[in-house]
Design a protein around this motif. Structure first.
Motif, short mmCIF file in Angstrom:
data_model
loop_
_atom_site.label_atom_id
_atom_site.label_comp_id
_atom_site.label_asym_id
_atom_site.label_seq_id
_atom_site.Cartn_x
_atom_site.Cartn_y
_atom_site.Cartn_z
N GLY A 567 -24.30 42.27 61.54
CA GLY A 567 -24.17 42.00 60.12
C GLY A 567 -23.08 42.82 59.48
O GLY A 567 -22.43 43.66 60.11
N THR A 568 -22.85 42.57 58.18
CA THR A 568 -21.80 43.27 57.45
C THR A 568 -22.32 43.67 56.08
O THR A 568 -23.30 43.13 55.57
CB THR A 568 -20.56 42.39 57.27
OG1 THR A 568 -20.93 41.19 56.58
CG2 THR A 568 -19.93 42.03 58.61
N ASN A 572 -26.24 44.49 55.47
CA ASN A 572 -26.13 43.93 56.82
C ASN A 572 -26.33 42.41 56.83
O ASN A 572 -27.05 41.86 57.66
CB ASN A 572 -27.16 44.59 57.75
CG ASN A 572 -26.77 44.45 59.21
OD1 ASN A 572 -25.65 44.76 59.59
ND2 ASN A 572 -27.69 43.97 60.03
N ASP A 575 -26.48 38.79 59.95
CA ASP A 575 -26.67 39.14 61.36
C ASP A 575 -27.59 38.11 62.00
O ASP A 575 -28.15 37.24 61.32
CB ASP A 575 -27.23 40.55 61.50
CG ASP A 575 -28.71 40.61 61.15
OD1 ASP A 575 -29.15 39.81 60.30
OD2 ASP A 575 -29.42 41.46 61.71
N ARG A 600 -26.10 45.57 64.24
CA ARG A 600 -24.87 46.07 63.64
C ARG A 600 -23.97 46.68 64.72
O ARG A 600 -24.44 47.15 65.76
CB ARG A 600 -25.19 47.11 62.57
CG ARG A 600 -24.01 47.36 61.62
CD ARG A 600 -24.44 48.20 60.44
NE ARG A 600 -23.36 48.36 59.49
CZ ARG A 600 -23.19 47.62 58.40
NH1 ARG A 600 -24.03 46.66 58.12
NH2 ARG A 600 -22.19 47.85 57.58
N THR A 604 -23.36 52.44 59.74
CA THR A 604 -24.04 51.85 58.59
C THR A 604 -23.32 52.31 57.32
O THR A 604 -22.52 53.25 57.34
CB THR A 604 -25.51 52.28 58.55
OG1 THR A 604 -25.59 53.70 58.35
CG2 THR A 604 -26.21 51.93 59.85
N GLU A 625 -32.38 48.74 57.99
CA GLU A 625 -31.55 48.93 56.80
C GLU A 625 -32.44 49.37 55.64
O GLU A 625 -33.22 48.58 55.11
CB GLU A 625 -30.81 47.64 56.45
CG GLU A 625 -29.94 47.76 55.20
CD GLU A 625 -29.06 48.99 55.22
OE1 GLU A 625 -29.30 49.91 54.40
OE2 GLU A 625 -28.13 49.05 56.06
#
Length: 855
Positions: A567-568, A572, A575, A600, A604, A625
Motif C-alpha cells: 500500500g501507499t 497504506n 494494498d 508495505r 511506514t 497501521e
C-alpha cells in the motif's frame, strides 16, 4: 421527552408554618477581577482546580440549616478571546461539595457573559458555626500567556455574588432521587427515595407552575407512583414532597419535566415515511431533516455539514450523500421522490449510537402481532441495527432482532424484508426502537422503510444465522428461530438470490453443511418450514469462505511474491493480500478506518514507529497501521492452511519489529481441525528495547502442536496512540532444530566494566555468549554460561559492544546465534579539578550548523 432529576433543581418554600422562616444572606466579592487559568487539551471539568481561584465567605447565624445556594457573576472575553472559551464552577469548601457540572460560555465572539445559577445544594444541611466559604474556579481554553491571566478572559470584579437560603432545621426532610420511569400518552410513572416519611404528595401542572400555589395534588403510599389522566402530547412539571403528618410536610422537590406521548396508533398500521411531516435533509450530514412529531430520535438531526455533528437517524429522498453506501431510492415507490429513514455515517464516530423510537402502538387487535420492515445495508463499514421493544410492565427488551455488516452488494441492490414476531406481547401497547451502532468510517449508511405492525405470518422467518466453524468443504451453522420443526438452507455465490441457489433441508438448528468447494466464498440463507406448503421468508445472507487446500510444510512466506501488493500513503491504501490469506477487519484507507493489517515496502509514514524496510532490506512485510483505529482494538491476520504431516516437531519462526512509544502487543493462535483455535501465545507487549531511529528486526521461534494441518492467526492489539505500527516478516513453518535457539536477549544494568544479560532459553541449561566491540565480534571465541541472567566482566569503559547468545545442548550441538544486541559502557569518572577547552584532536568542528549552534 424525559429528564431525570438526581439532585434538587429547585428548593421552593417550606410548607405551612416553616415557610416564613427561610431567609437569604448574600455577599459580594469586591476585590480585583478573578483571573482565568489557561487549560490545554481536553476541556476542564469540576475536578480541575485553578491556581488562581478566588474565595468568598458568607456568614449566617450558627446552627442554621442551609436549604440552597444561588450564585451570579459576569465574565468578560476580550483581545480575540471568545465567550465559548470560558469555563467556571462553584465549590463550597466548607462542605467539600462542587457543582455537578461546569458552566461554559456561549458564542464564538468576545463580550460579556452573565452567569446565574439557583438552587445549588453544595452547602445544604446543618452548619454549626454559620461560616460558609465558597471558591470560584475559572478557566479559559485559549489565549496566552500560560497560567493565570485577565487579559483574554476574566471574572469581572464586583459581580460575583453568593446567596445562601437558610432557616431552622426541618422537621420533615425532603425526598431525593426524584425521577420519571416512563411516560405514555395519558399517564406517567415516577419514583424517589424518601426523606424519612411513609406518605408523599405529588403535584403536577403546566411547565413553570408554582407548586406552593397551583397544580394538581396526587397522594402516594409508596415511593413509586403512576399519575393518570394526563393529556397526550402535553408537557408537564411534576414535584414531590414527604408528608410527615398533619401540617408537617417537606419542601417540594422538582420539577421533573415530562412530555406525554401522542395517543396510541392502532395496529394494523403501516409507516412509509412518505408523509409531509417527514422532510429530507441536505448536504453531507443530511442537515435539518425532520421526522414526524410522534416519533422520537436521539440524537437529533445534525445542524451543520462540518465535523463534530452527531450520528443520527434522519429522513432522506433519493440516494444518500456518500458514494458506495446507502440506497439509491426508497422501497415504497422505488423512485428518488420516495422517502425513507437512515443513519448518516458521515457524522459521528466509531461505536456512536443513534435511536429511532416509534409512537405508542396498540396491538391488542392483532391475534399474532409482529412488525415487518424493509432494510438496506450496503457499505464497507456498515455497522449494526438492532430492534428493541418497550412495554409499560417490562420496560425495554433488547435485541429482538439485529443485523451487523452489509447485506446488500450495491446501492442499487434491492431492499430486503425482516419480520419479527411479537407474540409474547399480545394485548399490549408497545413502542419499538431501531438502535443503530456506527462502524469505523463514512461508508456505513443503513436505511429502513415501510415499517408495518400487522398479524405475522403463520410461519415467521428465523432471526439469526451464524457460522460456528468452517473447514475445507463444510460449514457448521447455528440457526436462531422461533418457529418450525425443520429448516431449509440455500447456499451459492454472493451474487445469487436464494431462489437461484442450491438448497437442502435440515432437522437441527445446529446443522453442518457439507459438500462445499475448497477456497470458495459462499452466501447462505435459511427459512423455517412450519408445515406442508407453509414456509417463512428467507433470513440472510451469511457470508462464509471455506478454507483453501493446504500447502505443504516446510513452508515460508516473505510477502515478496507476485500475489502481494504494497500500500501507499499514511493509511497504506490499495494494498492486497495473496490468495488464501485473510485479515479482519479488512484494509483501511483513511483516518476513520479501523486498526488493520496491511502489506508495505519501505518505511511506514508515522515517525518513530514501524520498520524502515523489510527484514531482508529490500522487499515487503506485513504490519499494522495505527494511524487509524482506537486504543485496544484488535486486528488479525490468518495464514493459509499448512500440511505439517511431514514434520515431527513443527516450529513457527518469524522476524518482528515493535518500535514505538505507544506500542501495543502481538500474539498468535494455532488452528487444528480437531481443536479449532487455541488460546493466544504472546510474542511481545510494548516497545522493543532499542534507543534510536533504526531499531533492528528481531527473530523468534515457537514449537507448534503435532497435527496434520494447522493455520496461524496473528493477533495484534493497538496501543494507546499512533506509534503502534508493528510488523512481521520471513515467516517459516519447518522442522524444529535439535537445539532450538534462545529468544528475547536483553541487556540490563551496565557499569564501566560489566553488563548484565538475560534471555529466554530454547530449552538448554548451558549457553555460549560471544561479545566484542561493535562490528568486530569473533563468534568462534565465546564464554560458557551456566546461569541466566549472566554478567559480562572485564569490559572497557566508554566502549560500544555487540553481544550474542546461543543454546548449548551438549555433545557439540548448539543452536543458531541470537543477536546482536548493542550496548555502551559508560566512561570512567574524571578527578577534579578538571577543565575542557574543546580543542583536543577528538573534537571536530561542524560545517552544517551556523555559528552559535550545537554540533
Amino acid at each position: 421527552m424525559l429528564r431525570k432529576l438526581s439532585l434538587f433543581s429547585a428548593l421552593l418554600a417550606l410548607a405551612f408554618s416553616a415557610s416564613s422562616q427561610i431567609v437569604s444572606t448574600s455577599d459580594t466579592a469586591f476585590g480585583p477581577s478573578i483571573p482565568t487559568l489557561l487549560v490545554g487539551g481536553a476541556n476542564p471539568t469540576t475536578s480541575t482546580l485553578s491556581s488562581c481561584a478566588d474565595s468568598l465567605v458568607v456568614q449566617i447565624p450558627a446552627n442554621r440549616w442551609v436549604y440552597s445556594v444561588d450564585v451570579q457573576y459576569n465574565m468578560l472575553a476580550a483581545n480575540n478571546g471568545w465567550r465559548s472559551e470560558q469555563f467556571s464552577y462553584l465549590t463550597c469548601t466548607t462542605t467539600g461539595n462542587s457543582e455537578a457540572s461546569i458552566s461554559q460560555g456561549v458564542g464564538n465572539q468576545p463580550g460579556l457573559q452573565t452567569y446565574s445559577r439557583t438552587g445549588l445544594n453544595i452547602a445544604n444541611g446543618a452548619t454549626t458555626t454559620g461560616t460558609l466559604v465558597f471558591r470560584l474556579d475559572a478557566f479559559r481554553t485559549w489565549g496566552n500567556p500560560a497560567g493565570c491571566d485577565t487579559a483574554v478572559n476574566k471574572v469581572v470584579h464586583g459581580t460575583w455574588v453568593v446567596t445562601v437560603h437558610h432557616g431552622p432545621m426541618p422537621t420533615c426532610f425532603p425526598p431525593t432521587g426524584f425521577q420519571n420511569n416512563w411516560v405514555m400518552s395519558n399517564s406517567a410513572q415516577f419514583s424517589w427515595t424518601t426523606g424519612g416519611a411513609t406518605n408523599w404528595q405529588l403535584k403536577y401542572g403546566a411547565v413553570g407552575f408554582n407548586p406552593t400555589s397551583a397544580g394538581t395534588y396526587v397522594s402516594a403510599a409508596s415511593t413509586t407512583k403512576k399519575i393518570t389522566g394526563l393529556t397526550a402530547s402535553t408537557s408537564y412539571d411534576v414535584y414531590v414532597r414527604d408528608s410527615c403528618g398533619t401540617g408537617n410536610s417537606s419542601m417540594w422537590v422538582g420539577p421533573v419535566t415530562i412530555t406525554t406521548l401522542c395517543s396510541p396508533l392502532v395496529a394494523p398500521y403501516l409507516e412509509t415515511f412518505s408523509g409531509t411531516a417527514w422532510t429530507s435533509g441536505t448536504g453531507t450530514n443530511n442537515i435539518n431533516n425532520a421526522i414526524d412529531a410522534c416519533w422520537t430520535r436521539d440524537p437529533g438531526a445534525p445542524t451543520g455539514n462540518g465535523g463534530g455533528q452527531p450520528y443520527a437517524w434522519g429522513t432522506k429522498a433519493g440516494p444518500t450523500p456518500t458514494n458506495n453506501t446507502g440506497p439509491t431510492a426508497d422501497h415504497t415507490v422505488g423512485t428518488p421522490a420516495g422517502k425513507y429513514v437512515y443513519t448518516e455515517a458521515s457524522a459521528g464516530a466509531y461505536q456512536d449510537e443513534a435511536d429511532l423510537i416509534s409512537p405508542l402502538m396498540d396491538i391488542s387487535g392483532l391475534s399474532n402481532p409482529s412488525v415487518t420492515f424493509w432494510k438496506h445495508m450496503f457499505g464497507q463499514y456498515t455497522g449494526t441495527v438492532a430492534l428493541d421493544v418497550w412495554t409499560p410492565t417490562n420496560g425495554w427488551q433488547y435485541n429482538l432482532w439485529s443485523q451487523s455488516g452489509a447485506t446488500q452488494t450495491s446501492s442499487a441492490a434491492a431492499w430486503d424484508s425482516v419480520n419479527v414476531p411479537l407474540t409474547n406481547l399480545a394485548n399490549d401497547t408497545i413502542r419499538i426502537r431501531f438502535r443503530a451502532i456506527r462502524s469505523f468510517d463514512v461508508t456505513g449508511d443503513m436505511a429502513l422503510d415501510d415499517v408495518y405492525f400487522q398479524n405475522g405470518p403463520t410461519c415467521p422467518q428465523p432471526t439469526g444465522l451464524a457460522a460456528t466453524n468452517t473447514s475445507f468443504t463444510s460449514a457448521s451453522l447455528a440457526i436462531t428461530t422461533g418457529a418450525g420443526t425443520s429448516w431449509q438452507l440455500a447456499y451459492g455465490t454472493p451474487a445469487q438470490t436464494p431462489g437461484a441457489m442450491a438448497k437442502t433441508v435440515v432437522s437441527s438448528t445446529t446443522p453442518t453443511l457439507s459438500g462445499l468447494t475448497v477456497g470458495t466464498d459462499y452466501a447462505m440463507y435459511v427459512r423455517n418450514i412450519c408445515g406442508a406448503g407453509d414456509t417463512s421468508g428467507w433470513y440472510g445472507p451469511l457470508l462464509v469462505s471455506t478454507l483453501c487446500s493446504p500447502v505443504a510444510a516446510p513452508w515460508a512466506e516473505n510477502f515478496d511474491g507476485t500475489g502481494w501488493t504494497g500500500g501507499t500513503g499514511a493509511y497504506n491504501a490499495n494494498d492486497a493480500l495473496a490468495t488464501c490469506w485473510f485479515r479482519d477487519p479488512t484494509a483501511g484507507n483513511g483516518p476513520g478506518s479501523p486498526y488493520f493489517w496491511g502489506i508495505r515496502s519501505g518505511a511506514t509514514t508515522t515517525g518513530n514507529t514501524g520498520p524502515g524496510a523489510d527484514a531482508s532490506g529490500n522487499g515487503r512485510y506485513a504490519y499494522t497501521e495505527s494511524s487509524s483505529g482506537l486504543p485496544g482494538q484488535v486486528t488479525t491476520l490468518r495464514t493459509p492452511p499448512i500440511n505439517t504431516s511431514s514434520l515431527t516437531t513443527p516450529e513457527l519462526s518469524f522476524s518482528y519489529h515493535a518500535r514505538g512509544n505507544s506500542m501495543g502487543s502481538l500474539g498468535f493462535q494455532v488452528w487444528t481441525p480437531s481443536g479449532g483455535w487455541s488460546g493466544i501465545t504472546t510474542v511481545f507487549s510494548g516497545n522493543q528495547p532499542f534507543f534510536g531511529n533504526n531499531a533492528p528486526w528481531l527473530d523468534t521461534a515457537f514449537n507448534l502442536p503435532a497435527a496434520d494441518t494447522l493455520m496461524i492467526r496473528f493477533v495484534a492489539t493497538r496501543g494507546s496512540a499512533n506509534q503502534s505500527d508493528m510488523a512481521i516478516d520471513e515467516i517459516e513453518i519447518k522442522e524444529a532444530p535439535a537445539c532450538p535457539a534462545p529468544t528475547g536477549l536483553t541487556v540490563g544494568t551496565v557499569t564501566v566494566t560489566t553488563a548484565s544479560l538475560s534471555w529466554n532459553t530454547g530449552g538448554a541449561t548451558m549457553w555460549n555468549v560471544a561479545f566484542g566491540p561493535t562490528g568486530a565480534v569473533n563468534l568462534a571465541t565465546f564464554n560458557t554460561a551456566s546461569t541466566n541472567p549472566y554478567t559480562l566482566t572485564g569490559l572497557t569503559p566508554g566502549t560500544t559492544y555487540d553481544v550474542y547468545v546461543r543454546d548449548s545442548c551438549g555433545s557439540g550441538t548448539s543452536s543458531l546465534w541470537l543477536g546482536p544486541v548493542t550496548f555502551t559502557t559508560p566512561c570512567t569518572s574524571v578527578v577534579g579539578p578538571w577543565t575542557e577547552n574543546f580543542d583536543g584532536v577528538n573534537w571536530v568542528a561542524s560545517t552544517h550548523f551556523p555559528a552559535g549552534g550545537i554540533a
